[in-house]
Write a protein that holds these residues in place. Structure first.
Motif, PDB file in Angstrom:
ATOM      1  N   SER A  79       0.153   7.236   6.106  1.00 17.07           N
ATOM      2  CA  SER A  79       0.592   7.724   4.799  1.00 17.07           C
ATOM      3  C   SER A  79       2.102   7.691   4.737  1.00 17.07           C
ATOM      4  N   GLU A  80       2.608   7.335   3.546  1.00 13.62           N
ATOM      5  CA  GLU A  80       4.054   7.339   3.349  1.00 13.62           C
ATOM      6  C   GLU A  80       4.565   8.760   3.124  1.00 13.62           C
ATOM      7  N   ILE A  81       3.732   9.590   2.489  1.00 18.83           N
ATOM      8  CA  ILE A  81       4.121  10.966   2.168  1.00 18.83           C
ATOM      9  C   ILE A  81       2.967  11.901   2.504  1.00 18.83           C
ATOM     10  N   GLY A  82       3.315  13.074   3.020  1.00 18.22           N
ATOM     11  CA  GLY A  82       2.340  14.134   3.233  1.00 18.22           C
ATOM     12  C   GLY A  82       2.799  15.362   2.465  1.00 18.22           C
ATOM     13  N   ILE A  83       1.903  15.968   1.725  1.00 14.04           N
ATOM     14  CA  ILE A  83       2.255  17.151   0.943  1.00 14.04           C
ATOM     15  C   ILE A  83       1.584  18.369   1.568  1.00 14.04           C
ATOM     16  N   LEU A  84       2.419  19.303   1.997  1.00 16.98           N
ATOM     17  CA  LEU A  84       1.937  20.564   2.560  1.00 16.98           C
ATOM     18  C   LEU A  84       2.485  21.697   1.693  1.00 16.98           C
ATOM     19  N   LYS A 124       0.852  -1.192   0.000  1.00 19.76           N
ATOM     20  CA  LYS A 124       0.000   0.000   0.000  1.00 19.76           C
ATOM     21  C   LYS A 124       0.891   1.246   0.000  1.00 19.76           C
ATOM     22  N   PHE A 125       0.474   2.217  -0.795  1.00 22.39           N
ATOM     23  CA  PHE A 125       1.200   3.484  -0.856  1.00 22.39           C
ATOM     24  C   PHE A 125       0.164   4.597  -0.791  1.00 22.39           C
ATOM     25  N   MET A 126       0.180   5.348   0.311  1.00 21.17           N
ATOM     26  CA  MET A 126      -0.821   6.396   0.498  1.00 21.17           C
ATOM     27  C   MET A 126      -0.146   7.747   0.641  1.00 21.17           C
ATOM     28  N   VAL A 127      -0.717   8.724  -0.005  1.00 18.22           N
ATOM     29  CA  VAL A 127      -0.247  10.103   0.068  1.00 18.22           C
ATOM     30  C   VAL A 127      -1.385  10.948   0.634  1.00 18.22           C
ATOM     31  N   SER A 128      -1.097  11.732   1.656  1.00 18.57           N
ATOM     32  CA  SER A 128      -2.063  12.671   2.216  1.00 18.57           C
ATOM     33  C   SER A 128      -1.673  14.074   1.762  1.00 18.57           C
ATOM     34  N   THR A 129      -2.652  14.820   1.332  1.00 18.37           N
ATOM     35  CA  THR A 129      -2.391  16.171   0.838  1.00 18.37           C
ATOM     36  C   THR A 129      -3.642  17.024   0.985  1.00 18.37           C
ATOM     37  N   GLN A 130      -3.445  18.321   0.874  1.00 19.27           N
ATOM     38  CA  GLN A 130      -4.594  19.198   0.735  1.00 19.27           C
ATOM     39  C   GLN A 130      -4.989  19.162  -0.736  1.00 19.27           C
ATOM     40  N   HIS A 131      -6.037  19.838  -1.096  1.00 21.70           N
ATOM     41  CA  HIS A 131      -6.517  19.815  -2.478  1.00 21.70           C
ATOM     42  C   HIS A 131      -5.635  20.723  -3.354  1.00 21.70           C
ATOM     43  N   THR A 175      -7.098  16.058   2.526  1.00 23.37           N
ATOM     44  CA  THR A 175      -7.564  16.334   3.879  1.00 23.37           C
ATOM     45  C   THR A 175      -6.989  17.647   4.392  1.00 23.37           C
ATOM     46  N   LYS A 176      -7.148  17.888   5.676  1.00 24.94           N
ATOM     47  CA  LYS A 176      -6.682  19.123   6.305  1.00 24.94           C
ATOM     48  C   LYS A 176      -5.236  18.965   6.787  1.00 24.94           C
ATOM     49  N   THR A 177      -4.567  20.097   6.995  1.00 28.53           N
ATOM     50  CA  THR A 177      -3.153  20.108   7.360  1.00 28.53           C
ATOM     51  C   THR A 177      -2.852  19.239   8.575  1.00 28.53           C
ATOM     52  N   TYR A 178      -3.607  19.378   9.655  1.00 33.33           N
ATOM     53  CA  TYR A 178      -3.303  18.613  10.861  1.00 33.33           C
ATOM     54  C   TYR A 178      -3.499  17.115  10.629  1.00 33.33           C
ATOM     55  N   GLU A 179      -4.435  16.734   9.755  1.00 28.42           N
ATOM     56  CA  GLU A 179      -4.638  15.314   9.455  1.00 28.42           C
ATOM     57  C   GLU A 179      -3.493  14.762   8.592  1.00 28.42           C
ATOM     58  N   ILE A 180      -2.952  15.594   7.702  1.00 28.92           N
ATOM     59  CA  ILE A 180      -1.799  15.177   6.895  1.00 28.92           C
ATOM     60  C   ILE A 180      -0.626  14.848   7.822  1.00 28.92           C
ATOM     61  N   ILE A 181      -0.350  15.747   8.741  1.00 27.33           N
ATOM     62  CA  ILE A 181       0.746  15.546   9.686  1.00 27.33           C
ATOM     63  C   ILE A 181       0.500  14.291  10.530  1.00 27.33           C
ATOM     64  N   ASP A 182      -0.722  14.135  10.993  1.00 24.84           N
ATOM     65  CA  ASP A 182      -1.081  12.977  11.814  1.00 24.84           C
ATOM     66  C   ASP A 182      -0.965  11.670  11.023  1.00 24.84           C
ATOM     67  N   ASP A 183      -1.387  11.676   9.757  1.00 27.15           N
ATOM     68  CA  ASP A 183      -1.292  10.465   8.914  1.00 27.15           C
ATOM     69  C   ASP A 183       0.151  10.017   8.738  1.00 27.15           C
ATOM     70  N   VAL A 184       1.044  10.973   8.501  1.00 30.96           N
ATOM     71  CA  VAL A 184       2.467  10.626   8.320  1.00 30.96           C
ATOM     72  C   VAL A 184       3.067  10.199   9.655  1.00 30.96           C
ATOM     73  N   LYS A 185       2.749  10.911  10.709  1.00 32.53           N
ATOM     74  CA  LYS A 185       3.276  10.587  12.036  1.00 32.53           C
ATOM     75  C   LYS A 185       2.873   9.182  12.465  1.00 32.53           C
ATOM     76  N   ASN A 186       1.646   8.786  12.186  1.00 30.18           N
ATOM     77  CA  ASN A 186       1.133   7.484  12.606  1.00 30.18           C
ATOM     78  C   ASN A 186       1.261   6.405  11.528  1.00 30.18           C
ATOM     79  N   LEU A 187       2.062   6.697  10.493  1.00 28.31           N
ATOM     80  CA  LEU A 187       2.405   5.744   9.430  1.00 28.31           C
ATOM     81  C   LEU A 187       1.205   5.257   8.610  1.00 28.31           C
TER      82      LEU A 187
END
Length: 153
Positions: free
Chosen positions: A139-144, A91-98, A125-137
């Motif tokens: 998502s592999e990448i978060g784009i801010l 699985k490869f997940m990226v979290s980002t804002q729009h 998603t929202k900025t704090y959720e991007i950070i949380d997704d990467v922190k808790n593994l």
């Protein structure tokens, strides 16, 4: 206690007879009887009460067989899921804002690597959720993206 012993005990309980259970299990009746006695000795309870008319479950045995069935069923589920299944994709997940640039980069990544080995997910998603997704593994990448206004300079 082995999984095989649990299966033996379940079969004996279902048949109500050591000899009938042994036939169904394709083992000798003395071997089955010995395996059940070893199990009873190991766990410290009498699972079956032996009578001249056959065997019946003891009160402790009824509870034990209930648990044994659960263990065997869960084992079968694990075997079905993991032993008979094809290798699962990574699985490869990226979290980002729009952001359109993030979507375009993600599409390029999918085109380059395809769907054979990876299962791709893009989460907007929202900025704090991007950070949380990467922190808790999750998502592999978060784009801010932080745009610089007149105050930044």
């Amino acid at each position: 206690m082995t999984l095989q012993q649990l299966k033996y005990a379940i079969e004996v309980a279902g048949k109500g007879s050591m000899s009938e259970a042994a036939k169904n299990l394709f083992i000798s009746q003395p071997s089955l009887s010995s395996a059940i006695k070893d199990l009873e000795k190991e766990i410290g309870i009498t699972i079956f009460t032996r009578t001249n008319k056959g065997i019946i479950l003891s009160i402790e045995g009824v509870e034990f067989i209930g648990y044994a069935r659960q263990v065997v069923e869960q084992t079968e589920l694990l075997e079905q899921k993991y032993l008979n299944a094809k290798p699962s994709k990574q699985k490869f997940m990226v979290s980002t804002q729009h952001y359109s640039f993030a979507v375009n980069a993600f599409v390029s990544l999918i085109k380059e690597y395809g769907f054979d080995e990876y299962e791709f997910t893009l989460k907007e998603t929202k900025t704090y959720e991007i950070i949380d997704d990467v922190k808790n593994l999750r998502s592999e990448i978060g784009i801010l993206y932080i745009s610089c206004t007149a105050r930044c300079r």
